[in-house]
Design a protein around this motif. Sequence first.
Motif, mmCIF file in Angstrom:
data_model
loop_
_atom_site.group_PDB
_atom_site.id
_atom_site.type_symbol
_atom_site.label_atom_id
_atom_site.label_comp_id
_atom_site.label_asym_id
_atom_site.label_seq_id
_atom_site.Cartn_x
_atom_site.Cartn_y
_atom_site.Cartn_z
ATOM 1 N N LEU A 63 -5.300 -7.167 -5.197
ATOM 2 C CA LEU A 63 -6.276 -7.823 -6.065
ATOM 3 C C LEU A 63 -7.064 -8.823 -5.231
ATOM 4 C CD1 LEU A 63 -3.913 -8.586 -9.094
ATOM 5 C CD2 LEU A 63 -5.205 -6.485 -8.640
ATOM 6 N N ILE A 64 -8.345 -8.962 -5.534
ATOM 7 C CA ILE A 64 -9.180 -9.880 -4.762
ATOM 8 C C ILE A 64 -9.414 -11.175 -5.543
ATOM 9 C CG2 ILE A 64 -10.320 -8.109 -3.371
ATOM 10 C CD1 ILE A 64 -12.681 -8.222 -5.307
ATOM 11 N N LYS A 65 -9.604 -12.241 -4.812
ATOM 12 C CA LYS A 65 -9.778 -13.556 -5.423
ATOM 13 C C LYS A 65 -11.096 -13.639 -6.189
ATOM 14 C CE LYS A 65 -10.230 -18.436 -4.127
ATOM 15 N NZ LYS A 65 -10.169 -19.372 -2.980
ATOM 16 N N LEU A 66 -11.034 -14.211 -7.363
ATOM 17 C CA LEU A 66 -12.229 -14.510 -8.155
ATOM 18 C C LEU A 66 -12.532 -15.992 -7.980
ATOM 19 C CD1 LEU A 66 -14.294 -13.525 -10.379
ATOM 20 C CD2 LEU A 66 -12.694 -14.500 -12.027
ATOM 21 N N LYS A 123 -1.188 -8.718 -3.378
ATOM 22 C CA LYS A 123 -0.671 -7.363 -3.580
ATOM 23 C C LYS A 123 0.124 -7.306 -4.881
ATOM 24 C CE LYS A 123 1.298 -3.639 -0.831
ATOM 25 N NZ LYS A 123 1.790 -3.263 0.499
ATOM 26 N N ILE A 124 -0.142 -6.268 -5.666
ATOM 27 C CA ILE A 124 0.605 -6.101 -6.909
ATOM 28 C C ILE A 124 2.006 -5.595 -6.568
ATOM 29 C CG2 ILE A 124 -1.414 -5.778 -8.359
ATOM 30 C CD1 ILE A 124 -1.040 -2.799 -8.216
ATOM 31 N N GLU A 125 2.919 -5.686 -7.533
ATOM 32 C CA GLU A 125 4.320 -5.379 -7.235
ATOM 33 C C GLU A 125 4.526 -3.887 -6.958
ATOM 34 O OE1 GLU A 125 6.178 -4.907 -11.724
ATOM 35 O OE2 GLU A 125 6.417 -6.819 -10.675
ATOM 36 N N LYS A 126 5.530 -3.613 -6.137
ATOM 37 C CA LYS A 126 5.814 -2.252 -5.675
ATOM 38 C C LYS A 126 6.084 -1.291 -6.825
ATOM 39 C CE LYS A 126 8.657 0.216 -2.269
ATOM 40 N NZ LYS A 126 9.016 1.343 -3.154
ATOM 41 N N ALA A 127 6.737 -1.774 -7.862
ATOM 42 C CA ALA A 127 7.058 -0.916 -9.005
ATOM 43 C C ALA A 127 5.796 -0.328 -9.636
ATOM 44 C CB ALA A 127 7.848 -1.706 -10.046
ATOM 45 N N ILE A 128 4.700 -1.073 -9.598
ATOM 46 C CA ILE A 128 3.426 -0.571 -10.129
ATOM 47 C C ILE A 128 2.768 0.334 -9.101
ATOM 48 C CG2 ILE A 128 1.130 -1.192 -10.987
ATOM 49 C CD1 ILE A 128 2.315 -3.868 -11.911
ATOM 50 N N ILE A 129 2.734 -0.110 -7.841
ATOM 51 C CA ILE A 129 2.081 0.657 -6.770
ATOM 52 C C ILE A 129 2.649 2.070 -6.679
ATOM 53 C CG2 ILE A 129 1.736 0.818 -4.261
ATOM 54 C CD1 ILE A 129 1.674 -2.262 -4.213
ATOM 55 N N ASP A 130 3.963 2.186 -6.813
ATOM 56 C CA ASP A 130 4.635 3.484 -6.682
ATOM 57 C C ASP A 130 4.174 4.506 -7.723
ATOM 58 O OD1 ASP A 130 6.019 2.579 -4.499
ATOM 59 O OD2 ASP A 130 7.889 2.192 -5.575
ATOM 60 N N LYS A 131 3.626 4.024 -8.826
ATOM 61 C CA LYS A 131 3.152 4.932 -9.884
ATOM 62 C C LYS A 131 1.704 5.370 -9.669
ATOM 63 C CE LYS A 131 5.908 2.421 -13.337
ATOM 64 N NZ LYS A 131 5.806 1.568 -14.538
ATOM 65 N N LEU A 132 1.009 4.680 -8.751
ATOM 66 C CA LEU A 132 -0.435 4.849 -8.633
ATOM 67 C C LEU A 132 -0.855 5.659 -7.414
ATOM 68 C CD1 LEU A 132 -1.500 1.145 -9.351
ATOM 69 C CD2 LEU A 132 -1.204 2.996 -11.013
ATOM 70 N N ASN A 133 -2.069 6.162 -7.502
ATOM 71 C CA ASN A 133 -2.748 6.720 -6.333
ATOM 72 C C ASN A 133 -3.361 5.504 -5.627
ATOM 73 O OD1 ASN A 133 -4.259 8.085 -4.442
ATOM 74 N ND2 ASN A 133 -5.670 9.010 -5.912
ATOM 75 N N ALA A 134 -2.521 4.787 -4.899
ATOM 76 C CA ALA A 134 -2.885 3.460 -4.395
ATOM 77 C C ALA A 134 -3.596 3.516 -3.048
ATOM 78 C CB ALA A 134 -1.632 2.591 -4.281
ATOM 79 N N THR A 135 -4.459 2.543 -2.840
ATOM 80 C CA THR A 135 -5.119 2.340 -1.556
ATOM 81 C C THR A 135 -5.132 0.847 -1.263
ATOM 82 O OG1 THR A 135 -7.076 2.869 -0.222
ATOM 83 C CG2 THR A 135 -7.472 2.171 -2.504
ATOM 84 N N THR A 136 -5.656 0.469 -0.103
ATOM 85 C CA THR A 136 -5.725 -0.936 0.277
ATOM 86 C C THR A 136 -7.149 -1.303 0.682
ATOM 87 O OG1 THR A 136 -5.226 -0.494 2.607
ATOM 88 C CG2 THR A 136 -3.342 -0.884 1.130
ATOM 89 N N ILE A 137 -7.417 -2.596 0.766
ATOM 90 C CA ILE A 137 -8.738 -3.062 1.183
ATOM 91 C C ILE A 137 -9.056 -2.563 2.591
ATOM 92 C CG2 ILE A 137 -10.081 -5.131 1.779
ATOM 93 C CD1 ILE A 137 -8.578 -6.554 -0.553
ATOM 94 N N GLU A 138 -8.047 -2.579 3.471
ATOM 95 C CA GLU A 138 -8.248 -2.120 4.850
ATOM 96 C C GLU A 138 -8.649 -0.648 4.886
ATOM 97 O OE1 GLU A 138 -5.844 -1.885 9.123
ATOM 98 O OE2 GLU A 138 -4.819 -2.642 7.342
ATOM 99 N N LYS A 139 -7.982 0.188 4.116
ATOM 100 C CA LYS A 139 -8.310 1.612 4.074
ATOM 101 C C LYS A 139 -9.702 1.846 3.496
ATOM 102 C CE LYS A 139 -3.564 3.342 3.718
ATOM 103 N NZ LYS A 139 -2.552 3.988 2.835
ATOM 104 N N ILE A 140 -10.053 1.051 2.492
ATOM 105 C CA ILE A 140 -11.385 1.165 1.885
ATOM 106 C C ILE A 140 -12.458 0.827 2.915
ATOM 107 C CG2 ILE A 140 -12.957 0.091 0.211
ATOM 108 C CD1 ILE A 140 -10.457 -0.210 -1.633
ATOM 109 N N GLU A 141 -12.238 -0.271 3.661
ATOM 110 C CA GLU A 141 -13.206 -0.694 4.684
ATOM 111 C C GLU A 141 -13.359 0.376 5.762
ATOM 112 O OE1 GLU A 141 -15.273 -3.171 4.606
ATOM 113 O OE2 GLU A 141 -14.451 -3.866 2.697
ATOM 114 N N LYS A 142 -12.262 0.998 6.175
ATOM 115 C CA LYS A 142 -12.324 2.048 7.201
ATOM 116 C C LYS A 142 -13.129 3.232 6.711
ATOM 117 C CE LYS A 142 -8.220 1.039 9.954
ATOM 118 N NZ LYS A 142 -6.862 1.490 10.361
#
Length: 205
Positions: A63-66, A123-142
């Motif tokens: 999650l990004i800072k507002l 970073k959101i908790e692992k229990a949520i991430i494991d259910k998702l098609n997750a990515t990261t800010i670094e991967k998005i930037e690449k």
Amino acid sequence: MKNIIFYIFIILTFCNCENKKENYNLSTGKIKDINEVVEAVIIQDSLNVFSKNEDSIMFCSELIKLNIYIPPKKTNDDFVLLPKQDGIYITNLVPTKIKGVTFFSSKDSLYLLKQNSNPKKLKIEKAIIDKLNATTIEKIEKRRENKQRSRFYEMTIPVFSLDRQSAYVQLDYECGGLCGNGDVIYLKKIKGKWQIIVQWQSWIS
């Protein structure tokens, strides 16, 4: 004179410790609510982001800072306050009453501004991430650097009212190039569960 200096030193040290404690609570004490808000938005907005779905859209696990800004003073009648790209003005949050529901009042102002001490990303908790098609800010930037198109959702760290019964979050969807849109979402905690009360599109490309 020495006694006065000593007492001033003690007071300043105490205030500094209290501030550090408060910042610590702001960055860690809300973790449970933050993760519950993320889950509420994903489920109640019917986001197709679960890893078990073949055509699912990626969801950024960070999650990004507002940022919450104090608007500049109006200088003349032609003065136009332009929206902030990386945040929101406090005057857009306080007071907030939509469809008869109060989300933020003047008593929440200082607490909202204190949430500027939130980390730049969380970073959101692992229990949520494991259910998702997750990515990261670094991967998005690449992917952006390599001019690869991708579809993903990106969410801000929720900000809360003083009583932690109201929350505000921004959710953006990017689908490559000039394709995308964003929503603002207001939630209320009702019987211990976060519920989306108001949601609307804030931008589209």
